[in-house]
Design an enzyme around this catalytic site. Structure first.
Site, short mmCIF file in Angstrom:
data_model
loop_
_atom_site.label_atom_id
_atom_site.label_comp_id
_atom_site.label_asym_id
_atom_site.label_seq_id
_atom_site.Cartn_x
_atom_site.Cartn_y
_atom_site.Cartn_z
CG ASP A 70 0.17 -2.78 -8.85
OD1 ASP A 70 0.69 -2.42 -7.38
OD2 ASP A 70 -0.96 -2.69 -9.08
CD GLU A 125 3.73 -4.06 -2.28
OE1 GLU A 125 2.82 -4.32 -2.19
OE2 GLU A 125 4.16 -3.22 -2.70
CG ASP A 171 -3.58 -0.40 -3.68
OD1 ASP A 171 -3.27 0.22 -4.49
OD2 ASP A 171 -3.51 -1.57 -3.79
#
Length: 804
Positions: free
Chosen positions: A389, A392, A462
């Site tokens: 997760d 980035e 998300d």
């Protein structure tokens, strides 16, 4: 070798790879990497440039080429590609050897502007190009703006939660371009020109590749940046997840419930906080007392023939062993990331800052430390894969000075967009070096050019639970795939769904018909993506939360999952074409059809080369509402909005939708076998449990048995459906499912060839072998549309001809 000197080009030197020249105080180097791929490097006059690409791993191959100079042009020509340099302006054009113009730079379109990058003198760089007016441009990663063709856009490329930037595009003219820069970049397409402008770079560095078509250009990019490996067979089954399972018993219980219900499942995912509190963020160990025996937990999941992947992040809390080892070595990046508070309450209580910091994946020692703890804490438990997760990574409360932070390779600004590539690559490379018994499988939230080589499947972030966001996912996934990274998926149902609940976080949204309809349609779309994965917050997504068997929503969910499993032989064989032939799973229609109507079509696509998918992405049974949620809580609605007030909705009523079928092809309705000529829009009657699917004439599709998990039954009795109307071919691929022996030749292929004129299906000799391969099997051949349409044949590896 020094060629003749022109007035503006001060020198022209032929090199082993191409040439070097100097034009208008700018040094230009052309390098052939292959007959179809050329690299261009530009820098200010006299500037020494040494650059090791993070994305490109190919070494230039010996390429025959000729250099000539005439009428103010320097020409380089390989057997496939011609490059011309204007000696007056420095403009470079690219054409086929037959003279077809592919791409031109804008005259005087290169610029270097001095830039002080955290004390290092460098440049802001820009290069402009000229496109044809009708040219289609695709790729550039994943954006959420709902566009298919990336014309007339301005894209600010800085990696984010729901936007993944890859500075590579492909063109309908048959070429691709990769801008090899990792700093924040603006891509802009205006009527007069298109350009890349990057914050920092010692040089302009880009590659042009002649693929001949979109598939060929993608193949060139993978040749440059790495091939996609095979994923395990089980990764193509159904995955259940949520934010988050809060105990060992809950996690294992979900798998048990699916087995009890007889609904197929191959994967379960454990999200964050199994490590305990936020000061132990990403400890890669089970400090949460609700997970008292993780080894048994993994064993209990495996005993039920399911697989587990687990959440790991790019950042560490200050009390973790990783943080304490990395901080003294300068391996952490001190900017605000998630979570900002050490407390679990919302909103974040900043009186107790978490101190969580991302690590520096550009540092090889830091990557090794990351793997050391991952290997010891989790991989040693036989966990099957990684949910990486925030790769980035999350960058909160951003300050411009954050970009001045030092990484192993210079400022964060210099390498910002390549962060996910290095983070994912660090885990993939280290796992592969540790063991080849289990294929690397990574689910991750961000991507950069070259990431396809690391066994990673990127999800779209998300996104909110709304119909508009469902619509946006289709072109987002298609453009991501056109960026040469073939594995992509999305949170089925959207991540933030709290606005569909009756009360705060009460989970009632799964009984709200508005969310039920949206979820079913998203799930049907998800069945035709490379990973079928249900996930989100606020509203539980397990099938039993939506009702029970015999009810329309439950049955629609079960039907989509069963359909996915029946297609596993087709899906796994398609994955082999990606590894072996550089193909693509989710194929924009423009990849396969010479039809002007599909150039900018982003609401339909091919799944593999046989199945046209037309997801229903508008509400048919309930009012369509756009849910605008707070990014962190998923809760931002007016009182009464989207409440469970549609209890009278009749999901058994038929509805209809429009579908466009591309020209020059005959199609078959998957559900009815109706034969339809392409080149027109049709009206398709649908029900809540049906997604419009059409099969291209000439297709051969294998269907597998009804199973509870991917490897429950062997493929010894497959149904082979033949859709006549054109010649066709399909290759069935099989191997040991989850190791790297296929790289040593341990696999088999069986090619099916349909001769439409002779009405004959030839099952060719099997090629190859592997441990556990079937020596004998039955193929039940169904000729779609024929009265005498079924024939069963025994196949022992030798050629068989089935005539109708």
């Amino acid at each position: 070798m020094i060629l003749a000197v022109s007035a503006m080009a001060q020198t022209v030197e032929k090199t082993d790879l191409g040439l070097k020249t100097r034009i208008n105080a700018m040094d230009v180097e052309i390098q052939f990497y292959s007959p179809t791929t050329v690299r261009v490097i530009k820098s200010p006059e006299g500037k020494t440039v040494t650059k090791n690409s993070l994305s490109v791993i190919k070494k230039p191959q010996t390429t025959k080429f000729a250099v000539s100079q005439k009428n103010g042009l320097i020409s380089l020509k390989s057997e496939k590609l011609k490059v011309n340099i204007d000696t007056k302006s420095g403009k470079i054009t690219y054409a086929t050897v037959g003279g077809k113009l592919l791409l031109s730079e804008l005259e005087n379109g290169a610029s270097f502007t001095d830039f002080n990058d955290a004390g290092s003198k460098t440049y802001t760089i820009k290069q402009s190009f000229v496109f044809d007016k009708e040219e289609g441009i695709y790729g550039l990663g994943q954006q959420q703006q709902g566009k298919m063709s990336q014309r007339n856009v301005r894209i600010n490329m800085v990696q984010g939660n729901t936007d993944d930037y890859v500075p590579f595009f492909v063109s309908t003219k048959g070429y691709g371009l990769f801008w090899d820069n990792y700093s924040p970049t603006v891509y802009e397409d205006k009527p007069e020109s298109a350009s890349f402008k990057s914050d920092v770079g010692d040089c302009i560095d880009y590659y042009v590749m002649l693929g001949g078509n979109l598939d060929g250009s993608i193949a060139c990019m993978r040749d440059l940046t790495g091939q996609a490996p095979m994923f395990p067979l089980w990764t193509f089954g159904y995955w259940q997840s949520k934010e988050r399972y809060k105990s060992q018993n809950e996690l294992v219980g979900v798998v048990s419930k699916y087995r009890e219900l007889g609904v197929p499942l191959d994967g379960i995912i454990q999200d964050w906080q199994y490590w305990g509190h936020n000061y132990l963020w990403n400890a890669m160990d089970f400090h949460n007392p609700e997970f008292p025996n993780p080894k048994k937990m993994v064993e209990d999941i495996h005993k039920q023939n399911a697989h587990l992947i687990i959440s790991i992040w790019s950042s560490f809390g200050p009390q973790t062993k990783q943080f304490r080892e990395m901080e003294p070595k300068g391996m952490l990046l001190n900017f605000q990331t998630w979570p900002q508070s050490g407390m679990d309450t919302w909103p974040p209580n900043m009186e107790f800052p978490s101190g969580v910091q991302p690590y520096d994946p550009f540092n090889p020692e830091a990557r090794a430390i990351y793997w050391k703890y991952l290997n010891k804490g989790l991989f040693s438990l036989d966990i099957d894969g990684w949910w990486m997760d925030s790769t980035e990574p999350d960058h909160l409360s951003f300050k411009p000075s954050d970009f001045d932070l030092k990484t192993y390779l210079g400022s964060l600004r210099k390498v910002r967009n390549a962060y996910p590539l290095m983070a994912v690559g660090g885990v993939a490379d280290n796992q592969r070096a540790t063991s080849s018994d289990k294929r690397v499988f990574i689910l991750t939230r961000s991507a950069f050019a070259g990431q396809q080589r690391y066994g990673a499947n990127t999800w779209s972030g998300d996104v909110n639970s709304s119909w508009q966001n469902l619509r946006n996912q289709i072109p987002a996934g298609l453009n991501f795939s056109l960026s040469a990274i073939p594995y992509w998926n999305t949170d089925i149902g959207g991540f933030f769904a709290g606005a569909y609940n009756n009360g705060w976080n009460d989970g009632s949204g799964s009984k709200n018909p508005s969310f039920q309809e949206l979820y079913v349609r998203w799930l049907q779309f998800g069945a035709f993506t490379p990973m079928m994965r249900s996930h989100g917050t606020d509203v539980p997504r397990e099938i039993y939360n939506f009702g029970k068997k015999g009810e329309p929503i439950y049955d629609a969910i079960a039907k989509a999952i069963d359909l996915r499993y029946s297609l596993l032989p087709y899906i796994y064989s398609t994955s082999w074409t990606i590894t072996n032939s550089q193909s693509t799973f989710m194929r924009a229609l423009v990849m396969d059809f010479n039809d002007k109507n599909v150039i900018n079509m982003g609401n339909e696509y091919m799944f593999g080369k046989s199945i046209l998918v037309a997801p229903i992405a508008t509400a048919q049974y309930t009012p369509e509402k756009i849910v605008r949620s707070n990014e962190q809580t998923g809760w931002d609605r007016k009182e009464g909005d989207n409440k469970n007030t549609n209890s009278g909705v009749d999901f058994t009523k038929p509805k209809s939708t429009k579908v466009y079928l591309p020209a020059e092809t005959t199609w078959y309705d998957f559900w009815t076998n109706e034969k339809i000529n392409g080149g027109k829009e049709i009206t398709k009657e649908t029900t809540i449990d049906m997604i419009p699917l059409y099969i291209k004439a000439g297709s051969i599709i294998p269907f597998g048995p009804k199973v509870q998990f991917a490897t429950e039954k062997r493929w010894d009795n497959l149904e082979i459906r033949v859709y006549p109307g054109a010649n066709g071919e399909f290759t069935l691929y099989e191997d040991e499912n989850d190791n790297y022996n296929y790289e040593k030749g341990a696999y088999s292929t069986i090619t099916f060839s349909w001769n439409n004129a002779k009405k004959a299906l030839t099952i060719q000799d099997r090629k190859g072998s592997f441990t556990g391969m079937l020596s004998e099997r039955t193929f039940n051949v169904q000729l779609i549309g024929s009265e005498k349409n079924a024939k069963s044949v025994t196949y022992k590896g030798n050629k068989v001809v089935v005539k109708f």
